[in-house]
Scaffold this active site. Structure first.
Site, PDB file in Angstrom:
ATOM      1  N   ALA A 184      55.952  81.883 -31.820  1.00 18.37           N
ATOM      2  CA  ALA A 184      56.395  82.087 -30.419  1.00 18.37           C
ATOM      3  C   ALA A 184      57.047  80.991 -29.584  1.00 18.37           C
ATOM      4  CB  ALA A 184      55.016  82.041 -30.190  1.00 18.37           C
ATOM      5  N   ALA A 223      49.800  83.955 -31.370  1.00 17.22           N
ATOM      6  CA  ALA A 223      48.543  85.004 -32.125  1.00 17.22           C
ATOM      7  C   ALA A 223      47.450  84.767 -31.494  1.00 17.22           C
ATOM      8  CB  ALA A 223      48.721  84.983 -33.560  1.00 17.22           C
ATOM      9  N   VAL A 246      50.981  67.007 -29.758  1.00 17.47           N
ATOM     10  CA  VAL A 246      50.264  66.802 -28.553  1.00 17.47           C
ATOM     11  C   VAL A 246      48.549  66.653 -28.889  1.00 17.47           C
ATOM     12  CG1 VAL A 246      49.444  68.091 -26.639  1.00 17.47           C
ATOM     13  CG2 VAL A 246      51.930  68.386 -27.250  1.00 17.47           C
ATOM     14  N   HIS A 294      46.829  84.909 -41.211  1.00 18.00           N
ATOM     15  CA  HIS A 294      46.824  85.800 -39.939  1.00 18.00           C
ATOM     16  C   HIS A 294      45.836  85.479 -39.172  1.00 18.00           C
ATOM     17  CE1 HIS A 294      48.917  88.794 -42.985  1.00 18.00           C
ATOM     18  NE2 HIS A 294      49.731  87.649 -42.891  1.00 18.00           N
ATOM     19  N   ASN A 319      53.423  88.143 -37.986  1.00 16.14           N
ATOM     20  CA  ASN A 319      54.781  87.273 -37.412  1.00 16.14           C
ATOM     21  C   ASN A 319      55.366  88.364 -36.438  1.00 16.14           C
ATOM     22  OD1 ASN A 319      57.994  86.951 -38.252  1.00 16.14           O
ATOM     23  ND2 ASN A 319      57.065  85.378 -37.524  1.00 16.14           N
ATOM     24  N   ALA A 375      55.211  69.578 -33.603  1.00 13.73           N
ATOM     25  CA  ALA A 375      54.524  68.489 -34.379  1.00 13.73           C
ATOM     26  C   ALA A 375      55.220  68.224 -35.812  1.00 13.73           C
ATOM     27  CB  ALA A 375      53.049  68.699 -34.839  1.00 13.73           C
TER      28      ALA A 375
END
Length: 566
Positions: free
Chosen positions: A14, A525, A219, A491, A537, A35
């Protein structure tokens, strides 16, 4: 660092899409923070580019130390989640499936307005560059299928056996989502894997002056003024860094996105207080509603002449959708898939696998925090099989695979078949270094030895596996054996679900903004209220394209214009 209009946390499936779309007009300054390592087009590692998914075997591309509990009562075990530019798209098996219409109708029923099947199809078509589609397909994400002439013999035999049972051949399962047998659409062109990083973060996109890409920055928490997000804290090269930004979009995936929100004080107030985390917004749904697909694998030994050609760097070959017909369960809830290769090494085409899976589970788990310390991995509890309807359908899918493998024309196309233990997948067939080379050489010899020698060697190597009888009498494999062999796919969804403000399970609104927080969005997701009947995906790319239109206030094909909080 100051002055960004948008900060995107996570450069995965995303995040890469959002970075490209939000910087497209040149009107907004965008910071993308990842990251893991960056993978610029000219320096993408060979194992990521490979159309056989070698990258899934590289531990450097995954979050270290992350574990998950699969079924209640079991001990946690390692659970791989991508930490690399492109995220899951850089390490997955490359299945490119949209899902079925009922998936998205269930989203709308849960409060995800604007994401019905008719509304999301234009976004899928915008993404897909499908080389095999009869109608012109000019998206930016390459998708291909393996021609039937290249299939290993067992796949063609399974297709014929399925046809004899009334399963039609579906030429394009994305445009015609229904039960049937189909060549698997996969995210690749002829020679290179498609990833969100390669397709969206092109050299041209990276050259935009209003886009900054920062890799290797983790983060740790968000910063607020009241309930308005104003930035984020991160660790980069061992140094603490603070970012100031007008808007933050969390795109760290269904495990790490809720973890970031929880560490930042957004989540169930009682749980946050116990960990000493100041509460910014009491939102009970953060980390809840975790869903995933479970699967089992049958490994097949293949004879010479019935294998995938050694030069083909392929993985997924074909699939079968079927409906359980159980009251209250959606159609196309059972899924089989055929893999033609298990290793990049020379023995890889001597073994194939058939997977069985439940693609519309009802069981719900959770992501929670063990500590407020960002160095401590979140707790992941899938609670698979906690809904009784799921166990019944997991067994149905596995028995469907067994029955097809027992059909005479299919049974004649392979040597031996074994139900593999839970978690024994492609990585079990691939070991690194000198030891891996020696094991691969031994496997090549054993798999091509005369029958008794081959069976003895395979029996030793798969001591925990359960052999399938070719005559179809698999009563020795109990339902309990099948349920014990279940493993979670990569998933995870649902932990920051989209829905109405008065729904305690909901975290974001239809504009992807976190309920009760100004200028904070989640796009990945985790916002899916119901797991799609597909590998996640392609639906995640669709969500990101849709979210970009929503966040920018554009009028997409079926999107309502929404105001961005200033």
């Amino acid at each position: 660092m100051m002055g960004f209009d948008f900060m995107i946390i996570g450069g995965g499936s995303a995040g890469a899409v959002l970075a490209a779309r939000l910087s497209e007009s040149g009107e907004h300054s965008v910071l993308l923070v990842e990251a893991g390592d960056d993978t610029p087009p000219e320096r993408t590692p060979a194992d990521i580019d490979d159309t056989f998914p070698r990258s899934t075997l590289n531990p450097h591309y995954f979050w270290p130390g992350l574990q998950a509990t699969v079924v209640e009562g079991q001990a946690p075990r390692p659970y791989p989640q991508a930490r690399i530019m492109g995220g899951g798209s850089s390490i997955m098996g490359m299945f490119a499936l949209r899902g079925v219409p009922s998936d998205y109708e269930r989203w709308v029923a849960a409060g995800a307005a604007g994401l019905s099947w008719n509304e999301v199809v234009p976004y899928f078509r915008k993404i897909e560059s499908d080389y095999d589609r009869e109608k012109e397909s000019k998206g930016i994400y390459p998708i291909r299928r393996m021609p039937a002439a290249e299939w290993p013999a067992f796949v063609g035999a399974m297709q014929q056996a399925a046809a004899s049972r009334g399963y039609p051949y579906v030429t394009d399962v994305n445009e015609t989502p229904r039960d049937g047998f189909f060549a698997m659409p996969v995210s690749r062109d002829d020679n290179v894997r498609a990833t969100s990083a390669r397709s969206y973060l092109t050299a041209e996109v990276r050259s935009r002056k209003n886009l900054t890409i920062m890799a290797g920055a983790t983060v740790t928490r968000l910063e607020f003024e009241g309930t308005r997000v104003v930035g984020a804290q991160a660790i980069r090269q061992g140094q603490a860094t603070t970012f100031r930004t007008q808007r933050v979009i969390v795109s760290a995936g269904a495990i790490h996105s809720p973890a970031i929100l929880l560490r930042s004080g957004i989540g169930p107030a009682d749980a946050l207080t116990r960990l000493g985390i100041p509460v910014v917004v009491d939102r009970q749904g953060v980390g809840r509603n975790l869903q995933n697909h479970g699967y089992q694998f049958y490994a097949l030994t293949l004879p010479r002449g019935g294998r995938l050609a050694p030069y083909l760097r392929r993985f997924a070959v074909a699939g079968l959708r079927s409906s359980s017909g159980i009251h209250g369960c959606p159609s196309s809830d059972l899924f089989l898939f055929m893999l033609g290769r298990v290793s990049a090494r020379s023995f890889g085409t001597d073994v194939a696998m058939v997977g069985s899976a439940l693609y519309s589970p009802f069981s719900l788990g959770a992501v929670t925090l063990a500590s407020a310390d960002p160095a401590v991995s979140p707790l992941v509890d899938f609670r698979m099989l906690s809904d009784a309807r799921d166990a019944q359908r997991v067994v149905m899918a596995a028995r469907l695979a067994q029955s097809l493998l027992a059909e005479p024309e299919v049974a004649a196309s392979f040597g031996e078949a074994y139900l593999l233990p839970s978690g024994m997948a492609v990585n079990q067939f691939n070991k690194p270094g000198v030891k891996g080379t020696l094991l691969a050489a031994a496997a090549k010899i054993a798999l091509n030895a005369p029958g008794p020698v081959r069976r003895f060697a395979i029996g030793r190597a798969m001591a925990d596996g359960k052999p399938l009888a070719k005559d179809g009498d698999n009563s020795a494999i109990s339902d309990a054996d099948l349920l014990a062999s279940i493993a979670p796919m990569g998933h995870p969804v649902g932990t920051c679900a989209m829905g109405r403000a008065d729904d305690p399970r909901a975290v974001v609104d239809p504009g992807y903004q976190v309920h009760g927080v100004e200028n904070l969005f989640v796009v990945d997701a985790s916002i899916m209220p119901v797991i799609p009947s597909a590998n996640t995906n392609l639906p995640t790319l669709m969500v990101a394209e849709h979210a970009a239109d929503r966040i920018l206030g554009k009028v997409g094909p079926f999107a309502a214009k929404l105001e961005i909080t200033q």
